[in-house]
Scaffold this active site. Structure first.
Site, mmCIF file in Angstrom:
data_model
loop_
_atom_site.group_PDB
_atom_site.id
_atom_site.type_symbol
_atom_site.label_atom_id
_atom_site.label_comp_id
_atom_site.label_asym_id
_atom_site.label_seq_id
_atom_site.Cartn_x
_atom_site.Cartn_y
_atom_site.Cartn_z
ATOM 1 N N ARG A 128 0.816 -1.232 0.000
ATOM 2 C CA ARG A 128 0.000 0.000 0.000
ATOM 3 C C ARG A 128 0.846 1.277 0.000
ATOM 4 N NH1 ARG A 128 -3.441 -3.057 3.520
ATOM 5 N NH2 ARG A 128 -5.168 -3.858 2.278
ATOM 6 N N LYS A 150 4.734 11.244 -12.273
ATOM 7 C CA LYS A 150 3.821 10.444 -13.110
ATOM 8 C C LYS A 150 4.409 9.050 -13.210
ATOM 9 C CE LYS A 150 1.414 13.738 -16.043
ATOM 10 N NZ LYS A 150 1.157 14.191 -17.434
ATOM 11 N N GLU A 192 12.987 16.128 -25.756
ATOM 12 C CA GLU A 192 12.308 16.623 -24.546
ATOM 13 C C GLU A 192 13.029 17.858 -23.988
ATOM 14 O OE1 GLU A 192 9.447 15.314 -23.556
ATOM 15 O OE2 GLU A 192 9.427 13.164 -23.987
ATOM 16 N N LYS A 234 10.742 21.867 -15.459
ATOM 17 C CA LYS A 234 9.779 20.842 -15.063
ATOM 18 C C LYS A 234 9.393 21.015 -13.594
ATOM 19 C CE LYS A 234 7.876 16.423 -15.543
ATOM 20 N NZ LYS A 234 7.787 15.167 -16.215
ATOM 21 N N GLU A 244 -1.974 18.045 -12.915
ATOM 22 C CA GLU A 244 -2.503 18.460 -14.217
ATOM 23 C C GLU A 244 -3.970 18.853 -14.121
ATOM 24 O OE1 GLU A 244 -0.456 16.135 -17.236
ATOM 25 O OE2 GLU A 244 -2.179 16.432 -18.554
ATOM 26 N N ARG A 249 0.428 22.018 -16.497
ATOM 27 C CA ARG A 249 1.233 20.803 -16.684
ATOM 28 C C ARG A 249 0.953 20.165 -18.045
ATOM 29 N NH1 ARG A 249 3.190 16.065 -12.470
ATOM 30 N NH2 ARG A 249 4.390 14.979 -14.055
ATOM 31 N N ASN A 253 2.875 18.268 -22.525
ATOM 32 C CA ASN A 253 2.484 17.285 -23.545
ATOM 33 C C ASN A 253 2.625 17.847 -24.959
ATOM 34 O OD1 ASN A 253 1.797 15.330 -21.622
ATOM 35 N ND2 ASN A 253 -0.220 16.262 -21.323
ATOM 36 N N HIS A 256 2.800 15.546 -27.965
ATOM 37 C CA HIS A 256 2.420 14.201 -27.533
ATOM 38 C C HIS A 256 1.157 13.669 -28.215
ATOM 39 C CE1 HIS A 256 5.554 14.822 -24.636
ATOM 40 N NE2 HIS A 256 5.340 13.670 -24.042
ATOM 41 N N HIS A 260 1.918 10.324 -29.762
ATOM 42 C CA HIS A 260 1.297 9.063 -29.334
ATOM 43 C C HIS A 260 0.617 8.349 -30.503
ATOM 44 C CE1 HIS A 260 1.006 9.547 -24.667
ATOM 45 N NE2 HIS A 260 2.126 8.997 -25.066
ATOM 46 N N HIS A 274 9.952 6.837 -28.002
ATOM 47 C CA HIS A 274 9.031 7.849 -27.473
ATOM 48 C C HIS A 274 9.525 9.275 -27.752
ATOM 49 C CE1 HIS A 274 6.153 9.786 -24.813
ATOM 50 N NE2 HIS A 274 7.168 10.403 -24.231
HETATM 51 P P1 NAD Z 1 14.039 3.194 -21.754
HETATM 52 O O1 NAD Z 1 13.835 3.263 -20.309
HETATM 53 O O2 NAD Z 1 13.455 2.065 -22.500
HETATM 54 O O3 NAD Z 1 15.604 3.244 -22.046
HETATM 55 C C1 NAD Z 1 16.039 3.200 -23.375
HETATM 56 C C2 NAD Z 1 17.119 2.125 -23.601
HETATM 57 O O4 NAD Z 1 18.349 2.623 -23.126
HETATM 58 C C3 NAD Z 1 16.879 0.815 -22.881
HETATM 59 O O5 NAD Z 1 17.235 -0.237 -23.745
HETATM 60 C C4 NAD Z 1 17.843 0.859 -21.701
HETATM 61 O O6 NAD Z 1 18.276 -0.422 -21.301
HETATM 62 C C5 NAD Z 1 18.989 1.647 -22.277
HETATM 63 N N1 NAD Z 1 19.748 2.431 -21.307
HETATM 64 C C6 NAD Z 1 19.257 3.190 -20.301
HETATM 65 N N2 NAD Z 1 20.238 3.869 -19.721
HETATM 66 C C7 NAD Z 1 21.390 3.527 -20.342
HETATM 67 C C8 NAD Z 1 22.749 3.916 -20.206
HETATM 68 N N3 NAD Z 1 23.113 4.857 -19.336
HETATM 69 N N4 NAD Z 1 23.654 3.340 -21.014
HETATM 70 C C9 NAD Z 1 23.280 2.424 -21.948
HETATM 71 N N5 NAD Z 1 22.011 2.040 -22.162
HETATM 72 C C10 NAD Z 1 21.080 2.590 -21.349
HETATM 73 O O7 NAD Z 1 13.512 4.513 -22.498
HETATM 74 P P2 NAD Z 1 13.382 6.049 -22.087
HETATM 75 O O8 NAD Z 1 13.404 6.780 -23.378
HETATM 76 O O9 NAD Z 1 14.333 6.433 -21.042
HETATM 77 O O10 NAD Z 1 11.934 6.126 -21.445
HETATM 78 C C11 NAD Z 1 10.774 5.927 -22.207
HETATM 79 C C12 NAD Z 1 9.620 5.712 -21.271
HETATM 80 O O11 NAD Z 1 9.454 6.861 -20.457
HETATM 81 C C13 NAD Z 1 8.295 5.472 -21.955
HETATM 82 O O12 NAD Z 1 7.668 4.364 -21.360
HETATM 83 C C14 NAD Z 1 7.509 6.742 -21.680
HETATM 84 O O13 NAD Z 1 6.126 6.505 -21.600
HETATM 85 C C15 NAD Z 1 8.074 7.144 -20.353
HETATM 86 N N6 NAD Z 1 7.941 8.580 -20.032
HETATM 87 C C16 NAD Z 1 7.417 8.898 -18.825
HETATM 88 C C17 NAD Z 1 7.308 10.234 -18.461
HETATM 89 C C18 NAD Z 1 6.797 10.606 -17.108
HETATM 90 O O14 NAD Z 1 6.577 11.785 -16.837
HETATM 91 N N7 NAD Z 1 6.617 9.660 -16.220
HETATM 92 C C19 NAD Z 1 7.738 11.246 -19.356
HETATM 93 C C20 NAD Z 1 8.282 10.865 -20.582
HETATM 94 C C21 NAD Z 1 8.383 9.511 -20.915
HETATM 95 N N1 GLY Z 2 5.939 14.167 -19.181
HETATM 96 C C1 GLY Z 2 4.746 14.912 -18.941
HETATM 97 C C2 GLY Z 2 4.507 15.222 -17.521
HETATM 98 O O1 GLY Z 2 5.292 14.856 -16.671
HETATM 99 O O2 GLY Z 2 3.516 15.828 -17.203
#
Ligand code: NAD
Ligand code: GLY
Length: 379
Positions: A128, A150, A192, A234, A244, A249, A253, A256, A260, A274
């Site tokens: 929890r 998020k 980003e 941010k 949001e 906030r 996007n 996006h 998306h 992404h």
């Molecule tokens: P990811 O986490 O898949 O990482 C990308 C690749 O890089 C993976 O294969 C990973 O193993 C590799 N990697 C990571 N760090 C490394 C390093 N230092 N050296 C070598 N390889 C490395 O992708 P991402 O682009 O970081 O994240 C995408 C995700 O983030 C999506 O699911 C998206 O929805 C989410 N996201 C969330 C928010 C939020 O506010 N929560 C905002 C934007 C994106």
């Molecule tokens: N990446 C969008 C947000 O954090 O609101």
């Protein structure tokens, strides 16, 4: 006197009782134990990482935690978006429970946005709710996903549709780890970075135009500045609109709604990352703004020029792994209607009156949108 300057910078995310620091700088993985320790309810953490990142940095993080007197175990998931699927999340929860956590155990997300989103949601529901910390290792995670709380996972209905707002206790962005990140991932994260300039900071976008290549080439001062400015932006937006509930906030996007839709059409797979989708989506959002007479055409051209010069795919024909992908405007609009930002099926976009002048627009004229998509598909 020999004064040793700490090169790390700290940014506060101001959320009353849930406030936390983002620390940005070199070598932070090796200092993580000492930096985490004062915030832990008990000296016990479970690190969650993906297999790639765990192999690169898991042992160093464990050594740093051990040195600070913190017991740690590590649970790994396969690298990639597939680890945010419902079934994968269930496996992770059982793997975490195998480690016999209690309510004072803290989860530490070591990885990119996938690991961060997944670990944050796991922390929100494990026993929890337990504390969690972020050690983001991609540029995207350092400038965006690790900050703001998020968290979530994917379902067959779409991305991030199950989740929670759940803030970390600390974010440690070690700038050195970006040296092992593949260039394509670095570029995706850079989209980003540029986004923050396009939203409300034209001077930062101009800085990106002048210095983006240096950020990607590994110039440490420029890289740190880009991460710091992104996190400042941010943190400011999240502090003012954590959940949001206003349109503030939602400005994060930008790109996006288009992005998306493109990701959905490419199956959320390796054909389009992404951040790449966000980059292409931002170019399209500025084009739509110009087409609707809201934004000077020269600004839309400037956005597209910078993103494509830096190496991001901004044309539909450059997306999809091969040049044979057949895009369909109706299918893209269908995805846009299903987006979680679309209220009551109304198409919702972040548009712009110019660079640094983004705003949320609902009820965008569908004929103009379709015209834009048809032209983008034909280009
Ligand atoms: P990811 O986490 O898949 O990482 C990308 C690749 O890089 C993976 O294969 C990973 O193993 C590799 N990697 C990571 N760090 C490394 C390093 N230092 N050296 C070598 N390889 C490395 O992708 P991402 O682009 O970081 O994240 C995408 C995700 O983030 C999506 O699911 C998206 O929805 C989410 N996201 C969330 C928010 C939020 O506010 N929560 C905002 C934007 C994106
Ligand atoms: N990446 C969008 C947000 O954090 O609101």
């Amino acid at each position: 006197m020999n004064v040793v300057m700490d090169p790390a910078r700290t940014i506060r995310v101001d959320l009353a009782g849930r406030s936390y620091d983002i620390v940005i700088g070199p070598g932070l993985i090796d200092r993580a134990g000492a930096l985490c320790r004062p915030l832990l309810a008990a000296p016990r953490v479970i690190v969650v990482s993906d297999e790639t990142v765990a192999a690169l940095y898991g042992a160093r993080l464990a050594a740093s935690l051990e040195k600070a007197g913190v017991r740690s175990d590590i649970v790994t998931v396969p690298a990639g978006e597939g680890s945010k699927e419902f079934d994968a999340f269930g496996r992770l929860m059982n793997d975490l429970l195998d480690q016999r956590p209690d309510r004072k155990t803290t989860l530490v997300a070591l990885g990119g946005g996938v690991v961060g989103d997944l670990t944050g949601f796991a922390a929100a529901v494990l026993l929890r709710g337990v504390d969690f910390m972020q050690v983001p290792t991609t540029l995207l995670a350092q400038v965006d996903s690790s900050v703001g709380g998020k968290t979530g996972i994917n379902t067959r209905h779409g991305k991030n549709l199950v989740g929670a707002f759940y803030q970390p206790r600390l974010v440690l962005a070690d700038t050195d780890v970006l040296d092992t990140l593949p260039r394509r991932e670095l570029l995706a994260g850079y989209a980003e970075v540029a986004k923050y300039g396009l939203i409300d900071d034209p001077a930062f976008f101009a800085w990106c135009e002048a210095n983006g290549a240096g950020v990607l080439a590994g110039d440490i001062a420029k890289r740190t500045h880009a991460i710091e400015q992104s996190c400042l932006a941010k943190a400011r937006i999240v502090a003012a609109d954590e959940r949001e509930t206003t349109d503030l906030r939602a400005l994060l996007n930008l790109g996006h709604t288009f992005g998306h839709a493109l990701e959905a059409e490419t199956g959320f797979g390796p054909d389009l990352l992404h951040g790449e989708a966000v980059g292409a989506g931002m170019a399209m959002a500025f084009d739509l703004s110009a087409r609707l007479g809201l934004c000077p055409t020269v600004d839309a051209e400037r956005v597209r020029r910078h993103l494509s010069t830096i190496g991001l795919p901004t044309r539909l024909r450059s997306i999809g792994g091969d040049n044979r992908r057949r895009w369909d405007a109706g299918a893209l609009i269908g995805h846009m209607r299903g987006d979680k930002k679309a209220e009551g099926g109304r198409l919702t976009f972040v548009l712009a009156r110019g660079i640094g002048r983004a705003f949320v627009s609902r009820d965008v004229d569908e004929a103009a949108l379709r015209g834009l998509l048809d032209d983008a598909i034909a280009a």
